[in-house]
Design an enzyme around this catalytic site. Structure first.
Site, PDB file in Angstrom:
ATOM      1  N   LYS A  56      15.572  21.962 -10.497  1.00  0.00           N
ATOM      2  CA  LYS A  56      14.998  20.686 -10.913  1.00  0.00           C
ATOM      3  C   LYS A  56      15.980  19.765 -11.620  1.00  0.00           C
ATOM      4  O   LYS A  56      16.808  20.201 -12.401  1.00  0.00           O
ATOM      5  CB  LYS A  56      13.811  20.921 -11.873  1.00  0.00           C
ATOM      6  CG  LYS A  56      12.595  21.539 -11.240  1.00  0.00           C
ATOM      7  CD  LYS A  56      11.937  20.657 -10.181  1.00  0.00           C
ATOM      8  CE  LYS A  56      11.247  19.467 -10.784  1.00  0.00           C
ATOM      9  NZ  LYS A  56      10.051  19.844 -11.532  1.00  0.00           N
TER      10      LYS A  56
ATOM     11  N   HIS B 228       0.833  -1.219   0.000  1.00  0.00           N
ATOM     12  CA  HIS B 228       0.000   0.000   0.000  1.00  0.00           C
ATOM     13  C   HIS B 228       0.863   1.264   0.000  1.00  0.00           C
ATOM     14  O   HIS B 228       0.430   2.310   0.483  1.00  0.00           O
ATOM     15  CB  HIS B 228      -0.954   0.048   1.204  1.00  0.00           C
ATOM     16  CG  HIS B 228      -1.690  -1.238   1.430  1.00  0.00           C
ATOM     17  ND1 HIS B 228      -2.905  -1.494   0.877  1.00  0.00           N
ATOM     18  CD2 HIS B 228      -1.336  -2.352   2.118  1.00  0.00           C
ATOM     19  CE1 HIS B 228      -3.297  -2.712   1.228  1.00  0.00           C
ATOM     20  NE2 HIS B 228      -2.353  -3.258   1.976  1.00  0.00           N
TER      21      HIS B 228
ATOM     22  N   SER C 183      14.888  21.887 -15.764  1.00  0.00           N
ATOM     23  CA  SER C 183      13.687  22.641 -16.100  1.00  0.00           C
ATOM     24  C   SER C 183      14.120  24.004 -16.624  1.00  0.00           C
ATOM     25  O   SER C 183      15.100  24.576 -16.141  1.00  0.00           O
ATOM     26  CB  SER C 183      12.836  22.821 -14.839  1.00  0.00           C
ATOM     27  OG  SER C 183      12.019  23.966 -14.966  1.00  0.00           O
TER      28      SER C 183
ATOM     29  N   GLU D 228      10.316   8.318 -16.857  1.00  0.00           N
ATOM     30  CA  GLU D 228       8.991   8.891 -17.140  1.00  0.00           C
ATOM     31  C   GLU D 228       8.546   8.576 -18.566  1.00  0.00           C
ATOM     32  O   GLU D 228       7.396   8.235 -18.824  1.00  0.00           O
ATOM     33  CB  GLU D 228       9.002  10.403 -16.928  1.00  0.00           C
ATOM     34  CG  GLU D 228       9.022  10.810 -15.466  1.00  0.00           C
ATOM     35  CD  GLU D 228       9.113  12.317 -15.322  1.00  0.00           C
ATOM     36  OE1 GLU D 228       8.102  12.924 -14.961  1.00  0.00           O
ATOM     37  OE2 GLU D 228      10.195  12.884 -15.576  1.00  0.00           O
TER      38      GLU D 228
END
Ligand code: ARG
Length: 460
Positions: A286, A159, A280, A293
């Site tokens: 970043k 979980h 970024s 991804e």
């Protein structure tokens, strides 16, 4: 009769509409089948000669011509024409242009229907071998990484809540297992695919005394399709491949998701090198895990291709229908996507840097040895449910005191159960918890080292 330059123009009195020509053409994308088309034609011509349909001279001219065409294509000197619709007719027309009459005999006892079905099987068979190599390369990378991390402890999750400590090596080996099943699925799919449609001709077979088993042997097929109608219209093998590809991508997407989570500031379990990340344009701090991804995103694309193929085949009456021309792009796209994703993962996995202390501290924070304490109490004679209750209360106390179970004193622990003795601290440690799971498939370092050894042997 209006003359058309199409090979089927004999019964036509109107030329094809200009846009319909473009609409119906597949040469833009099926030209990548050229090497397989030529290999199929060379085998077909050889067989036609052996059964007496072509003369030695005709066969030699055809083979020489086809090899020249292959060289032209490889050198990017081949003039692809959309008037000639697809890869098959482009090559045949060029052959006739080069060698004349003999070229016109190549298509004896054959149709584009069994030809294209053969081409895509040959293509996919080769691609499956390339994909299998990429899987193996990634598996070796996982083994190498696992080998250095058998004592690296992180929280195992259920979980997405810290559950029990496991080793990072054990975690990596879980992906190794998934990939092993994927590799097996590919072998199985390749075996069923390796059956030759040639000889099915348009749909009903052919009136010529062909020798299918000879052509099959020449092309490395294990056998020939048993039924001509099925031979030209079956695309199960492509659907099966796309299913296997989808499962592989599903596995890579799970791995991607974990890498993304683990490299976030919130987890901070691993670092991916700059060479696999991007920044970024607006937020200077970043460092984004683009590679996992993208792999996660491309999973959707492969699932989409599977859905396309299933839907293209749905309700198609026997045998060949033009719908089948739509089988190629989803297939080619899946092959390219899958190969690229496996390759980039194979490159990236060796660069993963583990942050061992952070993982260790996260495992400590999550009361991940609570089950071990319950098991300890069971061994002292408590029923598991009662032990569960005792440990639940100890955890609640730990949370209140901001202490891990292993940080509570013996006196504190004994408040919850008087039988607890000082040996409890051996099992409350993360290391103790790991070592206690000492059986096949468990996370004990001894077991994981053995699992890595066994896996390495099996890969060879
Ligand atoms: N380009 C076609 C395809 O990819 C080849 C087979 C054409 N057959 C036919 N009967 N029109 O499916």
């Amino acid at each position: 009769m209006i003359p058309t330059n199409q090979s089927w123009g004999g019964r036509f009195s109107q030329p094809t509409d200009e846009f319909v020509k473009i609409f119906g053409a597949s040469v833009f994308f099926d030209k990548i089948l050229a090497p397989y088309d030529i290999a199929g034609s060379i085998a077909h011509a050889t067989m036609l000669y052996e059964v007496g349909i072509l003369t030695d001279e005709e066969k030699s001219q055809i083979i020489k011509g086809l090899n020249t065409i292959l060289a032209e294509i490889k050198a990017d000197k081949f003039n692809w024409s959309i008037d000639l619709e697809d890869v098959h007719m482009n090559i045949e027309a060029r052959l006739v242009e080069m060698i004349g009459n003999a070229g016109k005999k190549l298509h004896t006892g054959r149709s584009r229907n069994d030809q294209v079905a053969t081409d895509i099987r040959l293509y996919l068979r080769e691609q499956i071998d390339a994909i299998s190599s990429e899987i193996k390369r990634l598996q070796i990378a996982l083994l190498d990484l696992a080998e250095t991390e058998t004592n690296t402890i992180l929280p195992g999750f259920t979980h997405l809540q810290a559950a029990q400590p496991v080793s990072f090596a054990h975690h990596m080996m879980a992906y190794f297992e998934m990939l092993s099943r994927d590799a097996e699925r590919l072998v199985d799919c390749r075996k069923r695919m390796n059956s030759m449609p040639l000889g099915s001709a348009a749909l009903a077979g052919t009136t010529y005394p062909i020798n299918r088993s000879r052509t099959a042997t020449l092309l490395g097929f294990e056998n020939s399709c048993n039924n001509s109608l099925d031979g030209v219209s079956d695309r199960d093998f492509a659907i099966e491949f796309l299913s296997v590809a989808s499962i592989i991508m599903m596995h890579l997407s799970r791995f991607s998701e974990e890498l993304i989570l683990w490299s976030s500031a919130q987890f901070d379990f691993i670092e991916l090198p700059d060479s696999f990340c991007t920044g970024s344009s607006i937020m200077p701090q970043k460092k984004n895990p683009d590679v996992p991804e993208l792999v996660r995103g491309k999973t959707g694309r492969v699932y989409g291709n599977l859905t396309s193929m299933l839907t293209i085949m749905k309700s198609q009456p026997l045998a060949y229908n033009k719908d089948n021309q739509e089988d190629k792009e989803p297939l080619f796209d899946t092959v390219d996507t899958l190969k690229a994703c496996l390759r980039v993962f194979g490159d990236m996995v060796p660069t993963i840097r583990t942050k061992r202390d952070n993982m260790y501290n996260a495992a400590k924070k999550g009361y991940t040895t609570a089950t071990d304490l319950a098991d300890y109490l069971v061994k002292k004679g408590l029923a598991f449910r009662d032990a569960h209750e005792v440990v639940g209360k100890s955890v609640a106390y730990g949370i209140q005191e901001k202490k891990d179970l292993s940080e509570l004193s013996l006196e504190e622990l004994q408040k919850f159960n008087a039988d607890i003795e000082s040996d409890v601290f051996d099992i409350l440690s993360l290391e103790g918890s790991l070592c206690a799971r000492d059986h096949l498939g468990g996370t004990a370092p001894k077991q994981v080292i053995q699992a890595i050894k066994t896996a390495r042997k099996a890969l060879k």
